[in-house]
Motif scaffolding. Sequence first.
Motif, mmCIF file in Angstrom:
data_model
loop_
_atom_site.group_PDB
_atom_site.id
_atom_site.type_symbol
_atom_site.label_atom_id
_atom_site.label_comp_id
_atom_site.label_asym_id
_atom_site.label_seq_id
_atom_site.Cartn_x
_atom_site.Cartn_y
_atom_site.Cartn_z
ATOM 1 N N VAL A 148 -30.277 2.658 0.382
ATOM 2 C CA VAL A 148 -29.165 3.246 -0.373
ATOM 3 C C VAL A 148 -29.667 4.475 -1.107
ATOM 4 C CG1 VAL A 148 -27.896 1.080 -0.669
ATOM 5 C CG2 VAL A 148 -29.520 1.794 -2.417
ATOM 6 N N ASP A 149 -28.819 5.471 -1.156
ATOM 7 C CA ASP A 149 -29.109 6.659 -1.954
ATOM 8 C C ASP A 149 -28.562 6.430 -3.345
ATOM 9 O OD1 ASP A 149 -30.245 7.907 0.209
ATOM 10 O OD2 ASP A 149 -28.454 9.045 0.728
ATOM 11 N N ILE A 150 -29.315 6.851 -4.323
ATOM 12 C CA ILE A 150 -28.842 6.771 -5.700
ATOM 13 C C ILE A 150 -28.920 8.156 -6.319
ATOM 14 C CG2 ILE A 150 -29.443 4.340 -6.004
ATOM 15 C CD1 ILE A 150 -31.925 5.251 -7.596
ATOM 16 N N ARG A 151 -28.133 8.350 -7.338
ATOM 17 C CA ARG A 151 -28.134 9.610 -8.061
ATOM 18 C C ARG A 151 -28.567 9.357 -9.491
ATOM 19 N NH1 ARG A 151 -28.369 10.734 -3.692
ATOM 20 N NH2 ARG A 151 -27.022 12.031 -2.436
ATOM 21 N N SER A 152 -29.501 10.114 -9.937
ATOM 22 C CA SER A 152 -30.114 10.116 -11.264
ATOM 23 C C SER A 152 -31.265 9.130 -11.321
ATOM 24 C CB SER A 152 -29.120 9.884 -12.404
ATOM 25 O OG SER A 152 -28.832 8.524 -12.594
ATOM 26 N N ASN A 153 -32.266 9.538 -12.050
ATOM 27 C CA ASN A 153 -33.523 8.803 -12.145
ATOM 28 C C ASN A 153 -33.521 8.010 -13.455
ATOM 29 O OD1 ASN A 153 -36.115 7.930 -11.831
ATOM 30 N ND2 ASN A 153 -37.059 9.953 -11.830
ATOM 31 N N THR A 154 -32.707 6.939 -13.498
ATOM 32 C CA THR A 154 -32.578 6.139 -14.708
ATOM 33 C C THR A 154 -32.740 4.655 -14.374
ATOM 34 O OG1 THR A 154 -30.193 5.825 -14.496
ATOM 35 C CG2 THR A 154 -30.941 7.799 -15.690
ATOM 36 N N ASP A 155 -33.002 3.857 -15.385
ATOM 37 C CA ASP A 155 -33.075 2.409 -15.187
ATOM 38 C C ASP A 155 -31.781 1.895 -14.565
ATOM 39 O OD1 ASP A 155 -35.507 2.622 -16.527
ATOM 40 O OD2 ASP A 155 -34.900 1.385 -18.233
ATOM 41 N N GLU A 156 -30.662 2.358 -15.088
ATOM 42 C CA GLU A 156 -29.368 1.876 -14.606
ATOM 43 C C GLU A 156 -29.136 2.217 -13.135
ATOM 44 O OE1 GLU A 156 -24.588 2.249 -15.551
ATOM 45 O OE2 GLU A 156 -26.011 3.279 -16.837
ATOM 46 N N SER A 157 -29.448 3.432 -12.716
ATOM 47 C CA SER A 157 -29.207 3.809 -11.321
ATOM 48 C C SER A 157 -30.123 3.026 -10.375
ATOM 49 C CB SER A 157 -29.363 5.316 -11.109
ATOM 50 O OG SER A 157 -30.690 5.731 -11.358
ATOM 51 N N TRP A 158 -31.366 2.832 -10.747
ATOM 52 C CA TRP A 158 -32.287 2.058 -9.914
ATOM 53 C C TRP A 158 -31.807 0.612 -9.819
ATOM 54 C CZ3 TRP A 158 -38.081 3.085 -9.326
ATOM 55 C CH2 TRP A 158 -38.356 4.450 -9.315
ATOM 56 N N ARG A 159 -31.414 0.044 -10.950
ATOM 57 C CA ARG A 159 -30.936 -1.348 -10.959
ATOM 58 C C ARG A 159 -29.683 -1.483 -10.104
ATOM 59 N NH1 ARG A 159 -30.647 -2.414 -16.357
ATOM 60 N NH2 ARG A 159 -32.729 -3.250 -16.415
ATOM 61 N N ARG A 160 -28.762 -0.558 -10.213
ATOM 62 C CA ARG A 160 -27.542 -0.616 -9.396
ATOM 63 C C ARG A 160 -27.861 -0.499 -7.912
ATOM 64 N NH1 ARG A 160 -22.727 2.755 -12.383
ATOM 65 N NH2 ARG A 160 -22.569 1.392 -14.195
ATOM 66 N N GLY A 161 -28.816 0.352 -7.581
ATOM 67 C CA GLY A 161 -29.190 0.511 -6.174
ATOM 68 C C GLY A 161 -29.756 -0.767 -5.575
ATOM 69 N N ILE A 162 -30.698 -1.404 -6.267
ATOM 70 C CA ILE A 162 -31.311 -2.625 -5.727
ATOM 71 C C ILE A 162 -30.303 -3.765 -5.744
ATOM 72 C CG2 ILE A 162 -32.390 -3.612 -7.798
ATOM 73 C CD1 ILE A 162 -34.028 -3.284 -4.347
ATOM 74 N N ASP A 163 -29.462 -3.829 -6.775
ATOM 75 C CA ASP A 163 -28.437 -4.873 -6.825
ATOM 76 C C ASP A 163 -27.455 -4.740 -5.663
ATOM 77 O OD1 ASP A 163 -29.585 -5.981 -9.075
ATOM 78 O OD2 ASP A 163 -28.128 -5.125 -10.477
ATOM 79 N N TYR A 164 -27.115 -3.513 -5.308
ATOM 80 C CA TYR A 164 -26.206 -3.280 -4.186
ATOM 81 C C TYR A 164 -26.805 -3.834 -2.887
ATOM 82 C CZ TYR A 164 -22.999 -1.081 -0.957
ATOM 83 O OH TYR A 164 -22.070 -0.874 0.034
ATOM 84 N N ILE A 165 -28.064 -3.528 -2.643
ATOM 85 C CA ILE A 165 -28.730 -4.018 -1.431
ATOM 86 C C ILE A 165 -28.742 -5.545 -1.406
ATOM 87 C CG2 ILE A 165 -30.929 -4.148 -0.186
ATOM 88 C CD1 ILE A 165 -31.516 -1.293 -1.248
ATOM 89 N N LEU A 166 -29.090 -6.147 -2.517
ATOM 90 C CA LEU A 166 -29.173 -7.605 -2.573
ATOM 91 C C LEU A 166 -27.804 -8.251 -2.401
ATOM 92 C CD1 LEU A 166 -31.750 -7.908 -5.473
ATOM 93 C CD2 LEU A 166 -32.174 -8.384 -3.049
ATOM 94 N N LYS A 167 -26.796 -7.718 -3.069
ATOM 95 C CA LYS A 167 -25.470 -8.328 -3.043
ATOM 96 C C LYS A 167 -24.734 -8.097 -1.721
ATOM 97 C CE LYS A 167 -21.094 -8.474 -5.564
ATOM 98 N NZ LYS A 167 -20.374 -7.978 -6.743
ATOM 99 N N TYR A 168 -24.776 -6.891 -1.205
ATOM 100 C CA TYR A 168 -23.958 -6.555 -0.056
ATOM 101 C C TYR A 168 -24.695 -6.549 1.276
ATOM 102 C CZ TYR A 168 -20.468 -5.362 -3.484
ATOM 103 O OH TYR A 168 -19.571 -5.434 -4.512
ATOM 104 N N ASN A 169 -26.000 -6.821 1.255
ATOM 105 C CA ASN A 169 -26.715 -6.867 2.519
ATOM 106 C C ASN A 169 -27.564 -8.119 2.612
ATOM 107 O OD1 ASN A 169 -29.204 -6.293 4.252
ATOM 108 N ND2 ASN A 169 -27.672 -4.852 5.001
ATOM 109 N N VAL A 170 -28.582 -8.234 1.788
ATOM 110 C CA VAL A 170 -29.509 -9.342 1.927
ATOM 111 C C VAL A 170 -28.814 -10.685 1.755
ATOM 112 C CG1 VAL A 170 -31.621 -10.418 1.039
ATOM 113 C CG2 VAL A 170 -31.487 -7.925 1.222
ATOM 114 N N PHE A 171 -27.993 -10.825 0.722
ATOM 115 C CA PHE A 171 -27.328 -12.100 0.469
ATOM 116 C C PHE A 171 -25.817 -12.007 0.676
ATOM 117 C CE2 PHE A 171 -31.291 -12.368 -2.028
ATOM 118 C CZ PHE A 171 -31.853 -13.424 -1.333
ATOM 119 N N ALA A 172 -25.376 -11.072 1.514
ATOM 120 C CA ALA A 172 -23.953 -10.958 1.829
ATOM 121 C C ALA A 172 -23.512 -12.188 2.613
ATOM 122 C CB ALA A 172 -23.692 -9.692 2.646
ATOM 123 N N GLU A 173 -22.299 -12.619 2.335
ATOM 124 C CA GLU A 173 -21.770 -13.788 3.046
ATOM 125 C C GLU A 173 -20.972 -13.350 4.248
ATOM 126 O OE1 GLU A 173 -19.859 -16.525 0.484
ATOM 127 O OE2 GLU A 173 -21.442 -16.399 -1.009
#
Length: 173
Positions: A148-173
């Motif tokens: 996933v591409d993220i915009r801005s180099n912040t804790d929040e953007s990094w957390r949202r990026g990894i959460d997206y991968i986990l929620k919608y890909n790795v553990f997607a139902e």
Amino acid sequence: MSARHVFLAALLACLPLAGMAQPVTDRDLPEDATVAFLGITLIDTSTEGDYFGAREDEAARIDLIEQEVRDRFEAEGYTFVDTAPVAEELSRTRNPAHCNGCEIRMGETLGADLVLVGQVQKVSNLILAIDLALREVETGNFLRGQSVDIRSNTDESWRRGIDYILKYNVFAE
């Protein structure tokens, strides 16, 4: 045809491909499997890193998203194996996410069922990409993962990026 019409025709031609961007979930993840998590590597391709060196806040963000990954996998019932037996090899590997199968060999050495690797590529302080890949150790097959591409180099953007991968890909139902 005007340039606008050409653009719209090209855009419409791509619509059938949009359905192909769904998560790879046709293979079930094994339950109660052991995971060799070899970490997430920061690849700084910006000129900032060349001029100023590694940044403490980015190293802290790597730790932050690695913990997010660990927490989610443990919440889903997975157990992490101790990577100490491959620590020396891991320290010599620039990026376990791209090491010509070394991650599978390390997973075998550790006796893990699955191996998990990731990377964050920093193009600039505005443009970054987070990748995560989960592979089956026995076969080397890719099970789940995404970039996933993220915009801005912040804790929040990094957390949202990894959460997206986990929620919608790795553990997607």
